[in-house]
Design a protein around this motif. Structure first.
Motif, short mmCIF file in Angstrom:
data_model
loop_
_atom_site.label_atom_id
_atom_site.label_comp_id
_atom_site.label_asym_id
_atom_site.label_seq_id
_atom_site.Cartn_x
_atom_site.Cartn_y
_atom_site.Cartn_z
N ARG A 456 -3.65 -9.86 4.56
CA ARG A 456 -2.86 -8.58 4.21
C ARG A 456 -1.82 -8.44 3.35
O ARG A 456 -1.17 -9.37 2.99
CB ARG A 456 -2.55 -7.49 5.37
CG ARG A 456 -3.99 -7.38 5.98
CD ARG A 456 -3.66 -5.87 7.75
NE ARG A 456 -3.00 -5.10 6.68
CZ ARG A 456 -2.77 -3.80 7.15
NH1 ARG A 456 -1.72 -4.44 7.95
NH2 ARG A 456 -2.53 -3.15 6.39
N PHE A 457 -2.36 -8.06 1.93
CA PHE A 457 -1.46 -7.96 1.14
C PHE A 457 -0.99 -7.45 0.26
O PHE A 457 -2.02 -5.80 -0.14
CB PHE A 457 -1.64 -9.41 0.06
CG PHE A 457 -2.83 -9.08 -1.02
CD1 PHE A 457 -2.54 -8.44 -2.73
CD2 PHE A 457 -3.52 -9.12 -0.74
CE1 PHE A 457 -3.60 -8.36 -2.82
CE2 PHE A 457 -4.91 -8.79 -2.02
CZ PHE A 457 -4.76 -8.57 -2.72
N TYR A 458 0.52 -6.43 -0.19
CA TYR A 458 0.09 -5.46 -0.35
C TYR A 458 0.85 -5.90 -2.44
O TYR A 458 1.99 -6.07 -2.77
CB TYR A 458 1.23 -4.43 0.09
CG TYR A 458 1.32 -3.08 -0.82
CD1 TYR A 458 0.74 -1.92 -0.27
CD2 TYR A 458 2.82 -3.07 -1.50
CE1 TYR A 458 1.64 -0.97 -1.17
CE2 TYR A 458 3.20 -1.31 -2.18
CZ TYR A 458 2.25 -0.85 -1.98
OH TYR A 458 2.70 0.53 -2.87
N LYS A 459 0.94 -4.61 -3.25
CA LYS A 459 1.20 -5.50 -4.22
C LYS A 459 1.96 -3.83 -5.62
O LYS A 459 2.31 -3.99 -5.80
CB LYS A 459 0.41 -6.30 -5.10
CG LYS A 459 1.05 -7.43 -6.66
CD LYS A 459 0.20 -8.24 -7.10
CE LYS A 459 0.91 -8.50 -8.25
NZ LYS A 459 0.13 -9.34 -9.96
N GLU A 460 0.54 -3.32 -4.95
CA GLU A 460 0.40 -1.99 -6.18
C GLU A 460 0.20 -1.18 -5.78
O GLU A 460 1.53 0.04 -5.19
CB GLU A 460 -0.58 -1.93 -7.57
CG GLU A 460 -0.39 -3.44 -8.20
CD GLU A 460 -1.50 -3.36 -9.66
OE1 GLU A 460 -2.15 -1.91 -9.12
OE2 GLU A 460 -1.13 -4.16 -10.80
N LYS A 461 -0.93 -0.27 -5.11
CA LYS A 461 -0.73 0.62 -4.30
C LYS A 461 -1.32 0.93 -2.79
O LYS A 461 -0.86 1.55 -2.13
CB LYS A 461 -2.05 1.69 -4.68
CG LYS A 461 -2.14 1.50 -6.10
CD LYS A 461 -3.51 2.32 -7.24
CE LYS A 461 -2.59 2.50 -8.73
NZ LYS A 461 -3.73 3.67 -9.88
N GLU A 462 -2.00 -0.27 -2.36
CA GLU A 462 -2.38 0.15 -1.08
C GLU A 462 -2.04 -1.53 -0.66
O GLU A 462 -2.80 -2.32 -1.42
CB GLU A 462 -3.67 0.64 -0.81
CG GLU A 462 -4.11 1.79 -1.52
CD GLU A 462 -3.48 2.77 -0.32
OE1 GLU A 462 -3.43 2.47 0.92
OE2 GLU A 462 -3.13 4.35 -0.80
N PHE A 463 -2.58 -1.84 0.94
CA PHE A 463 -2.48 -3.17 1.71
C PHE A 463 -4.68 -3.56 1.55
O PHE A 463 -5.15 -2.54 1.34
CB PHE A 463 -2.15 -3.28 3.00
CG PHE A 463 -1.01 -3.14 2.99
CD1 PHE A 463 -0.66 -4.94 3.26
CD2 PHE A 463 -0.06 -2.24 3.11
CE1 PHE A 463 0.50 -5.35 3.27
CE2 PHE A 463 1.45 -3.15 3.27
CZ PHE A 463 1.88 -4.08 3.37
N GLU A 464 -4.74 -4.91 1.27
CA GLU A 464 -6.10 -5.22 0.57
C GLU A 464 -5.87 -6.91 1.59
O GLU A 464 -4.33 -7.35 1.89
CB GLU A 464 -6.27 -5.67 -0.37
CG GLU A 464 -6.42 -4.02 -2.04
CD GLU A 464 -6.44 -4.72 -2.53
OE1 GLU A 464 -7.38 -5.46 -3.40
OE2 GLU A 464 -5.85 -4.40 -4.28
N GLU A 465 -7.48 -6.36 2.01
CA GLU A 465 -7.51 -7.35 3.21
C GLU A 465 -8.64 -9.08 2.77
O GLU A 465 -8.70 -8.27 2.01
CB GLU A 465 -7.94 -7.77 4.04
CG GLU A 465 -8.18 -8.65 5.06
CD GLU A 465 -8.54 -8.61 6.87
OE1 GLU A 465 -9.42 -8.53 7.44
OE2 GLU A 465 -7.73 -7.44 7.10
N ILE A 466 -8.09 -10.22 2.64
CA ILE A 466 -9.00 -10.67 1.74
C ILE A 466 -8.87 -12.50 2.38
O ILE A 466 -7.99 -12.72 3.34
CB ILE A 466 -8.53 -11.30 -0.04
CG1 ILE A 466 -6.49 -12.02 0.03
CG2 ILE A 466 -8.40 -10.31 -1.06
CD1 ILE A 466 -6.32 -13.09 -1.17
N SER A 467 -9.86 -13.93 2.19
CA SER A 467 -10.09 -14.52 2.24
C SER A 467 -9.65 -15.76 1.65
O SER A 467 -9.40 -15.18 0.49
CB SER A 467 -11.58 -14.51 3.29
OG SER A 467 -11.85 -14.08 4.06
#
Length: 490
Positions: A456-467
């Motif tokens: 899970r990563f946060y860079k700009e606006k929200e946390f996102e989850e990626i493989s």
């Protein structure tokens, strides 16, 4: 998380005009949720009901702000006036006994101690080592009086000196610190203050940016200071509050001309905010909200170089700070459950030989960018000569196997969840943009260990989850930008 700013509306120039719902409304709209009453907003022991301080309390209540920190100058000035002679049998001591000091504190705080908005108070800032007994006496007196009124959690601002070249020089005149390596001396200074005061929170402010975006320099010791105090706070389970700059502090040649003051850029504001959060700063102050401050001096920035002007108009820095606060609030929902565990700092080889002025043109001393960022770090065993893409240092990151980056300066911190079950990593491009040799961003590849399949990563606006593909996370970072990553194990 809590956010506040020094020299708030009504503190200094045009005080009466700015002490208004309108000006304080800008303070609240910025995202600040704690009123900080300094300068002419502070309490001087006059009639409480008709004081500027009480007016600000009333404004806070109308605007829905539930926390107020105030300067009671009868307390704030005690150590400034009496230094290490606050309590003792000597004829030049202000109080003969601790009980006498406590009675004085009790009388001072009586008008406001029961106000539901009263959140905390302040003492004199950045004390010298030999003032620690006086600070401890006052700190404990305030705590004792607060406890008598059921305010055990009262915030007391214990704002210690930052780690700078000035601190290192001052150690030479202190018996307990003389002869120690600068970083070790600073650690002892911080630890001794926290221990003798029995503090539950410590504050630090530092001002890393210098005159102009093209001719400035990054302040030596900035990150080693954060590293030391974050380690101490984690070890002692003490809350850390960090103050960041809204304007630069000095010009390159050491002149104190007010004309050199400028607002921080959005990159500089985000760099400071991301850095504060990465070292587990959980309360963030801004220095300052409006300039000039009440104390007119060479260190006071010119009007318009902060978040609002003395006439109440917002500056570009206001919007930069607003962006930084919004960013911190979103991250704070996650970060409050984590505390600092370790960090590493990497300077790309393209910057290793870039020369810059160390302390002005007066003495013609020069250092490289590498030494500015890493010199003090090496006191703790960092190998500054092997700046490769793997962690060849004294802190082993739990989930990261290696990194590869192509420019600038990379800060990595690890924070652990209090239940010990997960980590969060901050990867920040902390290059001072005046050191950049081109306008392109840092390209960063992070290789995670084999058990990490998703993040899970946060860079700009929200946390996102990626493989992850082959365990690698790829991104690019501009100066001041960060990516925050929570590894997900399978």
């Amino acid at each position: 998380m809590d956010f506040y700013a020094y020299s708030a509306p009504g503190a200094g120039t045009n005080a009466d005009e700015l002490r208004s719902i309108s000006a304080w409304g800008k303070y609240v709209d910025l995202g600040l949720n704690v009123f900080m009453l300094t300068g002419k907003n502070g309490f001087f022991g006059n009639d409480w009901e008709n004081s500027n301080t009480k007016k600000c309390f009333d404004i806070a209540e109308k605007l829905g702000c539930k926390k107020v920190i105030l300067d009671d100058f009868r307390l704030y000035n005690l150590i400034m006036m009496h230094k290490d002679k606050l309590v003792g049998d000597s004829t030049d001591c202000r109080f003969k006994t601790q009980d006498e000091l406590e009675n004085f504190v009790r009388d001072c705080m009586k008008p406001y101690i029961n106000n539901k908005l009263f959140y905390g108070t302040r003492m004199d800032s950045e004390p010298f080592y030999n003032e620690k007994n006086s600070f401890s006496a006052l700190y404990k007196a305030i705590k004792k009086v607060a406890k008598e009124y059921g305010r055990e959690n009262l915030f007391i601002e214990l704002n210690l000196k930052p780690f700078t070249s000035d601190f290192s020089v001052s150690c030479n005149s202190v018996k307990e610190l003389k002869g120690l390596e600068p970083a070790k001396a600073y650690e002892k200074y911080v630890c001794d203050y926290l221990d003798i005061c029995e503090a539950d929170c410590v504050c630090i402010d530092n001002h890393p940016f210098r005159p102009s975006p093209t001719g400035g320099r990054f302040l030596e010791g900035y990150y080693i200071g954060y590293k030391i105090i974050a380690e101490v706070c984690a070890r002692k389970n003490i809350r850390l509050a960090i103050t960041i700059s809204t304007f630069e502090m000095e010009n390159l040649t050491g002149s104190t001309s007010l004309g050199y003051r400028r607002v921080a850029t959005v990159n500089e504001m985000m760099l400071q905010m991301n850095s504060a959060l990465a070292f587990s700063g959980r309360e963030v102050g801004f220095y300052t909200f409006v300039n000039p401050c009440i104390k007119q001096s060479v260190y006071t920035a010119r009007d318009g170089s902060s978040l609002i002007t003395s006439s109440g108009e917002v500056t570009s820095s206001y919007y930069f700070a607003q962006t930084a606060i919004e960013h911190a609030k979103k991250l704070g929902e996650v970060l409050l459950d984590y505390k600092y565990e370790g960090s590493s700092l990497f300077v790309h080889e393209s910057l290793n030989k870039l020369q810059l002025v160390n302390s002005g043109e007066i003495n013609k001393q020069y250092k490289t960018v590498k030494s500015v960022y890493l010199e003090s770090w090496q006191v703790y065993g960092k190998d500054g000569k092997k700046l490769k893409s793997n962690f060849n240092n004294d802190f082993e990151f739990c989930d990261v196997e290696s990194i590869d980056y192509d420019k600038d300066v990379l800060l990595i911190t690890q924070q652990g969840k209090k239940d010990g079950k997960s980590k969060i990593y901050a990867f920040i491009n902390v290059v001072d943009r005046s050191y950049k040799t081109n306008a392109s961003n840092m390209n960063l590849n992070i290789k995670f260990k084999s058990n990490v399949k998703k993040v899970r990563f946060y860079k700009e606006k929200e946390f996102e989850e990626i493989s992850l593909f082959d365990g690698v996370f790829k991104t690019s970072l501009s100066s001041g930008e960060a990516v925050w990553i929570l590894p997900i194990e399978e």
